[in-house]
Design a protein around this motif. Structure first.
Motif, short mmCIF file in Angstrom:
data_model
loop_
_atom_site.label_atom_id
_atom_site.label_comp_id
_atom_site.label_asym_id
_atom_site.label_seq_id
_atom_site.Cartn_x
_atom_site.Cartn_y
_atom_site.Cartn_z
N SER A 110 0.78 -0.77 -0.26
CA SER A 110 -0.11 0.02 -0.03
C SER A 110 0.94 0.88 0.16
CB SER A 110 -0.65 -0.30 0.89
OG SER A 110 -1.74 -0.37 0.93
N VAL A 111 0.59 2.36 -0.68
CA VAL A 111 1.13 3.55 -0.53
C VAL A 111 0.63 4.60 -1.12
CG1 VAL A 111 3.24 4.68 -2.68
CG2 VAL A 111 3.24 2.30 -2.38
N ALA A 112 0.65 5.98 -0.12
CA ALA A 112 0.11 7.12 -0.50
C ALA A 112 0.62 7.46 -1.18
CB ALA A 112 -0.21 7.39 1.06
N PRO A 168 -5.50 10.09 1.19
CA PRO A 168 -4.71 9.89 -0.36
C PRO A 168 -5.01 8.75 -0.48
CG PRO A 168 -3.20 9.14 1.73
CD PRO A 168 -4.64 9.85 1.91
N GLU A 169 -5.13 8.84 -2.12
CA GLU A 169 -5.15 7.61 -3.40
C GLU A 169 -4.07 6.10 -2.46
OE1 GLU A 169 -4.41 5.32 -7.35
OE2 GLU A 169 -3.57 7.87 -6.94
N GLU A 170 -4.52 5.47 -1.68
CA GLU A 170 -4.71 4.46 -1.42
C GLU A 170 -4.70 3.24 -2.76
OE1 GLU A 170 -5.41 0.96 1.90
OE2 GLU A 170 -4.39 2.64 2.44
N ARG A 171 -2.61 2.85 -2.69
CA ARG A 171 -2.39 2.66 -4.41
C ARG A 171 -1.53 1.77 -3.94
NH1 ARG A 171 0.10 6.16 -9.55
NH2 ARG A 171 -1.95 6.90 -8.45
N PHE A 198 4.90 10.11 -3.36
CA PHE A 198 4.37 9.26 -3.31
C PHE A 198 5.30 8.27 -1.41
CE2 PHE A 198 4.05 9.20 -7.64
CZ PHE A 198 3.30 7.55 -7.80
N TYR A 199 4.21 7.60 -1.12
CA TYR A 199 4.55 7.62 0.28
C TYR A 199 4.36 6.01 1.01
CZ TYR A 199 5.62 9.23 5.61
OH TYR A 199 6.95 9.94 6.43
N VAL A 200 5.15 5.34 1.66
CA VAL A 200 4.40 4.35 2.03
C VAL A 200 4.28 4.64 3.93
CG1 VAL A 200 5.22 2.09 3.29
CG2 VAL A 200 5.93 2.55 1.24
N GLN A 201 3.16 4.99 3.72
CA GLN A 201 3.26 5.53 5.71
C GLN A 201 1.60 4.33 5.95
OE1 GLN A 201 0.70 9.32 5.23
NE2 GLN A 201 -0.85 7.68 4.44
N LYS A 202 1.19 3.84 6.09
CA LYS A 202 0.11 3.02 6.52
C LYS A 202 0.24 2.87 7.65
CE LYS A 202 -3.63 0.22 4.55
NZ LYS A 202 -4.42 -0.67 3.82
N GLN A 203 -0.73 3.03 8.26
CA GLN A 203 -0.35 3.35 9.45
C GLN A 203 -1.41 2.26 10.39
OE1 GLN A 203 -0.77 7.71 10.26
NE2 GLN A 203 -0.28 7.32 9.31
N TYR A 243 -14.43 19.31 8.79
CA TYR A 243 -14.14 18.83 7.53
C TYR A 243 -14.81 18.25 6.74
CZ TYR A 243 -11.03 23.08 8.12
OH TYR A 243 -10.34 23.99 8.05
N GLN A 244 -15.67 18.20 5.46
CA GLN A 244 -15.95 17.07 5.16
C GLN A 244 -14.92 16.09 4.82
OE1 GLN A 244 -19.40 15.84 3.85
NE2 GLN A 244 -18.11 14.01 3.17
N PRO A 245 -15.07 15.01 5.11
CA PRO A 245 -13.95 14.12 4.41
C PRO A 245 -13.74 13.96 3.32
CG PRO A 245 -15.58 12.55 5.84
CD PRO A 245 -16.08 14.45 5.56
N ALA A 246 -12.92 13.27 2.17
CA ALA A 246 -12.83 12.70 1.10
C ALA A 246 -11.33 12.61 0.92
CB ALA A 246 -12.80 14.78 0.40
N THR A 247 -11.31 12.09 -0.52
CA THR A 247 -10.65 11.11 -1.06
C THR A 247 -9.84 11.39 -2.32
OG1 THR A 247 -11.37 9.51 0.89
CG2 THR A 247 -9.00 9.09 -1.15
#
Length: 291
Positions: free
Chosen positions: A57-59, A77-80, A101-106, A186-190
């Motif tokens: 998973s990459v953000a 982020p888009e979780e690709r 791009f960032y590997v950051q899935k917590q 805030y309204q959440p969005a992706t």
């Protein structure tokens, strides 16, 4: 505190709890992870061989800001899902991209997505586990581009953040700065990728609004948020081989050097007097704002 103190070595569990956890104070600890094989092994070449084509998973964002306020939305982020080696091609600039791009899935992604790397670190930090009487809830792996920024926020965890290579740049606020730090709903969005490769922001219509901090502490809009001038930020750089103890409920904003690799351990906080103090401060801040 005017600066984040350094410890030359880890303390005993009792000393660390008494001097740092209980008073809720951050510190940078040296020589705490010097025995990790990861410090010598974790080059991008080693990671490429160890993880290779495995899908992870990459953000992905257009601007480097994941989980942040943008265009009056809380945008995630888009979780690709992509082969790890393709991600490394981007980090090493073998492939160019206008996105970040960032590997950051917590979600304890080190143990769940990168089990091949677990043997190079520790499953927990023994002296911290003994001090708190528990194991960490999550162990996370971080690797990304220098353009990736973590917006100002707080966590309900005792956080040990270990830098394996590169540098992490933290801006910190103590919980007592809460009256000067703005929160809005805030309204959440992706972020979603369109067919032409551009990003669009798609609202998560079924989700509740998210409380988040709209302010950029590196470039604060003091005209819109004049109270922030009273806040007392601390800035520190955590270098390779160092560990930051980031206490629960401390606000933090994070930047990094390009290709920085880190592992952090999240221990659930105790919902004790410190938590009650923060809740009181939060309620009073909201009440004053209404008045």
């Amino acid at each position: 505190m005017e600066a984040v103190p350094y410890l030359k070595r880890p303390l005993t569990p009792l000393e660390f709890y008494r001097e740092w956890v209980s008073p809720n104070k951050p510190c940078i600890i040296q020589n705490a992870i010097s025995h990790w094989p990861a410090l010598k092994r974790w080059t991008l070449e080693y990671l490429r061989e160890a993880v290779g084509p495995k899908v992870v998973s990459v953000a992905v964002t257009p601007n480097g800001y994941a989980d942040a306020v943008f265009q009056d939305r809380f945008v995630m982020p888009e979780e690709r899902q992509m082969p790890f080696m393709d991600f490394l091609d981007i980090v090493e600039k073998k492939v160019t991209s206008s996105n970040v791009f960032y590997v950051q899935k917590q979600c304890s992604n080190l143990t769940k997505e990168f089990p091949e790397l677990v043997c190079d670190v520790e499953a927990d930090i023994p002296w911290m586990s003994e001090a708190l009487g528990k194991k960490p809830d999550a162990v996370n792996f971080w690797l990304g581009e220098s353009a990736a920024v973590t917006s100002l926020h707080k966590d309900h965890y005792e956080n040990l953040y270990c830098v394996v290579s590169g540098e992490k740049h933290f801006l910190l606020h103590p919980p007592s700065d809460r009256p000067f730090i703005p929160y809005e709903l805030y309204q959440p969005a992706t972020y979603k990728v369109s067919e032409d490769g551009s990003f669009e922001i798609v609202d998560e219509m079924s989700a509740d609004k998210v409380p988040w901090i709209p302010l950029d502490p590196l470039n604060p809009d003091l005209e819109q948020y004049p109270e922030y001038v009273q806040a007392k930020p601390l800035q520190c750089t955590v270098k390779a081989g160092e560990m930051l103890y980031l206490p629960s409920l401390w606000f933090h904003h994070v930047r990094q050097s390009h290709g920085c690799i880190a592992v952090n351990y999240w221990y659930d906080m105790e919902y004790d007097l410190k938590y009650s103090y923060y809740q009181l401060l939060d309620c009073l801040t909201k009440a004053v704002k209404v008045l």
